[in-house]
Write a protein that holds these residues in place. Structure first.
Motif, PDB file in Angstrom:
ATOM      1  N   UNK A  25      27.067  -1.912  42.280  1.00 53.00           N
ATOM      2  CA  UNK A  25      27.165  -0.472  42.046  1.00 53.00           C
ATOM      3  C   UNK A  25      26.947   0.303  43.351  1.00 53.00           C
ATOM      4  N   UNK A  26      25.995  -0.159  44.177  1.00 50.96           N
ATOM      5  CA  UNK A  26      25.805   0.471  45.485  1.00 50.96           C
ATOM      6  C   UNK A  26      27.074   0.378  46.312  1.00 50.96           C
ATOM      7  N   UNK A  27      27.689  -0.787  46.309  1.00 55.31           N
ATOM      8  CA  UNK A  27      28.914  -0.999  47.090  1.00 55.31           C
ATOM      9  C   UNK A  27      30.042  -0.085  46.603  1.00 55.31           C
ATOM     10  N   UNK A  28      30.092   0.091  45.291  1.00 57.98           N
ATOM     11  CA  UNK A  28      31.115   0.947  44.702  1.00 57.98           C
ATOM     12  C   UNK A  28      30.990   2.392  45.191  1.00 57.98           C
ATOM     13  N   UNK A  29      29.731   2.819  45.403  1.00 59.68           N
ATOM     14  CA  UNK A  29      29.493   4.207  45.806  1.00 59.68           C
ATOM     15  C   UNK A  29      29.190   4.335  47.299  1.00 59.68           C
ATOM     16  N   UNK A  30      29.421   3.243  48.034  1.00 58.81           N
ATOM     17  CA  UNK A  30      29.228   3.261  49.485  1.00 58.81           C
ATOM     18  C   UNK A  30      27.784   3.643  49.862  1.00 58.81           C
ATOM     19  N   UNK A  31      26.828   2.996  49.202  1.00 54.28           N
ATOM     20  CA  UNK A  31      25.409   3.240  49.453  1.00 54.28           C
ATOM     21  C   UNK A  31      24.794   1.987  50.052  1.00 54.28           C
ATOM     22  N   UNK A  32      24.077   2.152  51.156  1.00 56.55           N
ATOM     23  CA  UNK A  32      23.399   1.029  51.805  1.00 56.55           C
ATOM     24  C   UNK A  32      21.963   0.916  51.295  1.00 56.55           C
ATOM     25  N   UNK A  33      21.505  -0.270  50.920  1.00 60.51           N
ATOM     26  CA  UNK A  33      20.118  -0.428  50.463  1.00 60.51           C
ATOM     27  C   UNK A  33      19.120  -0.035  51.557  1.00 60.51           C
ATOM     28  N   UNK A  34      18.022   0.548  51.143  1.00 56.67           N
ATOM     29  CA  UNK A  34      16.910   0.880  52.040  1.00 56.67           C
ATOM     30  C   UNK A  34      15.775  -0.078  51.723  1.00 56.67           C
ATOM     31  N   UNK A  35      15.312  -0.805  52.725  1.00 54.57           N
ATOM     32  CA  UNK A  35      14.342  -1.885  52.506  1.00 54.57           C
ATOM     33  C   UNK A  35      12.905  -1.500  52.855  1.00 54.57           C
ATOM     34  N   UNK A  36      12.746  -0.439  53.620  1.00 55.20           N
ATOM     35  CA  UNK A  36      11.416  -0.024  54.072  1.00 55.20           C
ATOM     36  C   UNK A  36      11.371   1.495  54.089  1.00 55.20           C
ATOM     37  N   UNK A  37      10.407   2.067  53.386  1.00 51.59           N
ATOM     38  CA  UNK A  37      10.230   3.522  53.354  1.00 51.59           C
ATOM     39  C   UNK A  37       8.879   3.843  53.976  1.00 51.59           C
ATOM     40  N   UNK A  38       8.920   4.617  55.045  1.00 53.64           N
ATOM     41  CA  UNK A  38       7.692   5.003  55.760  1.00 53.64           C
ATOM     42  C   UNK A  38       7.558   6.518  55.645  1.00 53.64           C
ATOM     43  N   UNK A  39       6.695   6.955  54.751  1.00 55.63           N
ATOM     44  CA  UNK A  39       6.579   8.388  54.449  1.00 55.63           C
ATOM     45  C   UNK A  39       5.109   8.738  54.236  1.00 55.63           C
ATOM     46  N   UNK A  40       4.647   9.806  54.862  1.00 54.70           N
ATOM     47  CA  UNK A  40       3.418  10.460  54.410  1.00 54.70           C
ATOM     48  C   UNK A  40       3.677  11.956  54.300  1.00 54.70           C
ATOM     49  N   UNK A  41       2.811  12.661  53.652  1.00 54.24           N
ATOM     50  CA  UNK A  41       3.176  13.949  53.059  1.00 54.24           C
ATOM     51  C   UNK A  41       2.753  15.160  53.887  1.00 54.24           C
ATOM     52  N   UNK A  42       3.396  16.306  53.572  1.00 60.08           N
ATOM     53  CA  UNK A  42       3.035  17.564  54.223  1.00 60.08           C
ATOM     54  C   UNK A  42       1.517  17.753  54.127  1.00 60.08           C
ATOM     55  N   UNK A  43       0.916  18.370  55.118  1.00 56.31           N
ATOM     56  CA  UNK A  43      -0.560  18.480  55.158  1.00 56.31           C
ATOM     57  C   UNK A  43      -1.088  19.571  54.239  1.00 56.31           C
ATOM     58  N   UNK A  44      -0.983  19.353  52.938  1.00 53.36           N
ATOM     59  CA  UNK A  44      -1.447  20.359  51.980  1.00 53.36           C
ATOM     60  C   UNK A  44      -2.956  20.544  52.077  1.00 53.36           C
ATOM     61  N   UNK A  45      -3.705  19.454  52.117  1.00 57.14           N
ATOM     62  CA  UNK A  45      -5.168  19.563  52.188  1.00 57.14           C
ATOM     63  C   UNK A  45      -5.599  20.321  53.435  1.00 57.14           C
ATOM     64  N   UNK A  46      -5.043  19.935  54.572  1.00 56.46           N
ATOM     65  CA  UNK A  46      -5.410  20.590  55.824  1.00 56.46           C
ATOM     66  C   UNK A  46      -5.080  22.079  55.785  1.00 56.46           C
ATOM     67  N   UNK A  47      -3.989  22.420  55.115  1.00 59.72           N
ATOM     68  CA  UNK A  47      -3.572  23.823  55.025  1.00 59.72           C
ATOM     69  C   UNK A  47      -4.557  24.642  54.212  1.00 59.72           C
ATOM     70  N   UNK A  48      -4.932  24.156  53.027  1.00 62.00           N
ATOM     71  CA  UNK A  48      -5.817  24.963  52.172  1.00 62.00           C
ATOM     72  C   UNK A  48      -7.245  25.006  52.693  1.00 62.00           C
TER      73      UNK A  48
END
Length: 507
Positions: free
Chosen positions: A85-108
């Motif tokens: 299905x990915x191939x059908x829609x020309x989507x490449x698998x993502x094997x590693x996601x490196x994410x941390x979030x906007x600094x909400x705590x630091x802001x408030x």
């Protein structure tokens, strides 16, 4: 290594070195916004997410990763059906996601600007984190920079390492749960909305303690992000070994009681209950009065003071074994004197009046939640129910006694004379026993003193005992079917009795 990583981080510590190592391993990197710019400027081969999605970032960057070519790549299982299905829609698998979030705590914590706080609520980040964590068997989710090294080691060794992937997913869901709980708590507190159908708070780990109430129990201490009240966890430890579970619990009791007072006051605590409390013209005199109130129980206890400790007071404190001393400040000479004792913990912290909040108690399968007990009495609705009227000095002592009895475990009786506790009876299953303890533990003449009771007297026996000792005034909430019997007994001994209408059970 035919892998793709998506990197989009608010906390950029270590990310450049991490990305360089990924690139050396042949991992294709896609990225967004500031992270993309940083990696590109650092000479790392990186592809913009907008080139992958074939759609520009819109709404000032509010929408950039919410796209099937991102989330399809993250959520696809490595099954023939999903890959086709990915191939059908020309989507490449993502094997590693490196994410941390906007600094909400630091802001408030930095500003009270609601609009700025709202802008720092991350939408795409939590969505990617949760998607990757859900698909942890095929996608590694990294939201903590401290995991970068282990991730590289895993990729270098080409390990499946399913336990590690599971741990990363667990950390990821905890991360987003904490983030969302903090947003909920902030918005609810800001609007003073009270509690809803669910009770959600988040706490951050401060330390692992040596043990709990007893050596065979593990223990940890966590702090609330948004609670602005005075707290032992906000104190600065100047000397001594790590605070124990019991130290923290006992110190909390001392501080909560001290918050009742603005005059120079000393609060001595043992096993979370006050054993001596006094107010005077200066804090040294207050400590000596509090010590005199019970020189036995304070041994190995906690002394809490609401004025700067000077050398003459430090010398008095060093005459006995004290686990902890808490004060807003210490002179250099006083610190030197106190530090001559190796094991004393010295805590520096401001102690100010507490604001109204919620208190919780663990029970099996849940928690109990209630308003904190901030109301002492209402002077406009007090009722003097005896023939004798209390004078101003007696009223001051009754107010002092109520402040103390409010913080001892029920059933509780406190005897006070000249703003000094001279008898405390706490934690008894019978009020008469609490009275007996309070009167028998006093080592001074009780004549002219007052007593406070945390709840009504079911019979007149407690008042009779007080009258026989020469106590001149009683303050209690009232509400017993036999209140009149207690009033008559007070009249018999020439005592004044004040009813507050406010009970102070503490269980």
């Amino acid at each position: 290594m035919d892998l793709r990583a998506l990197i989009s981080v608010s906390d950029k510590s270590g990310v450049v070195e991490f990305a360089k190592k990924l690139s050396k391993l042949g991992v294709e990197i896609i990225s967004t916004g500031g992270t993309y710019n940083l990696l590109k400027e650092s000479g790392i081969d990186v592809l913009k997410v907008s080139n992958v999605t074939e759609h520009p970032e819109i709404l000032g960057g509010r929408v950039k990763t919410l796209h099937p070519k991102v989330h399809g790549g993250i959520l696809a299982k490595r099954t023939q059906e999903h890959l086709s299905e990915l191939n059908e829609h020309n989507i490449t698998p993502i094997d590693l996601v490196v994410v941390n979030l906007y600094p909400f705590k630091e802001t408030i914590l930095r500003t009270d600007d609601l609009d700025e706080a709202i802008e720092n609520i991350d939408i795409g980040g939590p969505t990617m984190i949760r998607a990757a964590a859900k698909n942890f068997k095929d996608v590694m989710i990294v939201c903590d920079p401290s995991d970068y090294t282990k991730v590289i080691e895993t990729l270098e060794n080409e390990e499946a390492n399913m336990d590690f992937r599971y741990d990363l997913a667990l950390k990821a869901f905890s991360h987003t749960a904490n983030y969302d709980a903090l947003i909920s708590e902030y918005l609810r507190k800001r609007a003073n909305k009270g509690l809803g159908d669910t009770y959600t708070k988040t706490f951050e780990k401060v330390d692992e303690l040596r043990y709990g109430e007893n050596p065979h129990q593990r223990a940890f201490v966590y702090k609330s992000v948004l609670d602005e009240n005075t707290s032992i966890l906000k104190g600065e430890q100047l000397h001594g070994k790590q605070l124990s579970y019991n130290n923290i619990n006992d110190a909390n009791g001392a501080i909560e009681l001290m918050c009742e007072f603005s005059e120079p006051t000393a609060v001595n605590v043992k096993h979370a209950n006050p054993c001596g409390v006094a107010t005077a013209s200066n804090v040294k005199e207050a400590y000596l009065k509090a010590y005199e109130a019970d020189p036995v129980s304070v041994f190995g206890g906690i002394v809490c003071l609401n004025r700067t400790v000077e050398s003459d007071l430090a010398k008095e404190l060093n005459k006995i074994f004290i686990e902890i001393v808490i004060a807003p400040d210490y002179t250099d000479e006083a610190l030197e004197i106190l530090k001559s004792k190796k094991n004393i913990r010295i805590i520096k912290m401001e102690i100010k009046e507490r604001s109204k909040t919620w208190t919780t108690k663990n029970i099996s399968g849940g928690i109990l939640v209630q308003d904190s007990n901030e109301e002492l009495w209402n002077k406009d609705t007090l009722k003097v129910v005896t023939e004798k009227q209390p004078n101003d000095s007696e009223m001051e002592d009754m107010e002092f006694a109520l402040k103390v009895v409010k913080h001892i475990t029920s059933n509780g009786i406190v005897v006070v004379k000249n703003k000094q506790t001279i008898g405390i009876g706490n934690g008894q299953v019978s009020r008469i026993w609490a009275m007996e303890n309070a009167l028998s533990r006093s080592n001074v003449d009780l004549k002219g003193s007052v007593i406070a009771s945390d709840a009504f007297f079911p019979f007149d026996d407690c008042v009779q005992m007080a009258g026989e000792k020469g106590i001149c005034a009683v303050v209690q909430p009232g509400g017993s079917m036999r209140d009149e019997d207690s009033v008559k007994m007070a009249d018999k001994y020439g005592m004044s009795m004040v009813l507050t209408g406010i009970r102070h059970f503490k269980h």
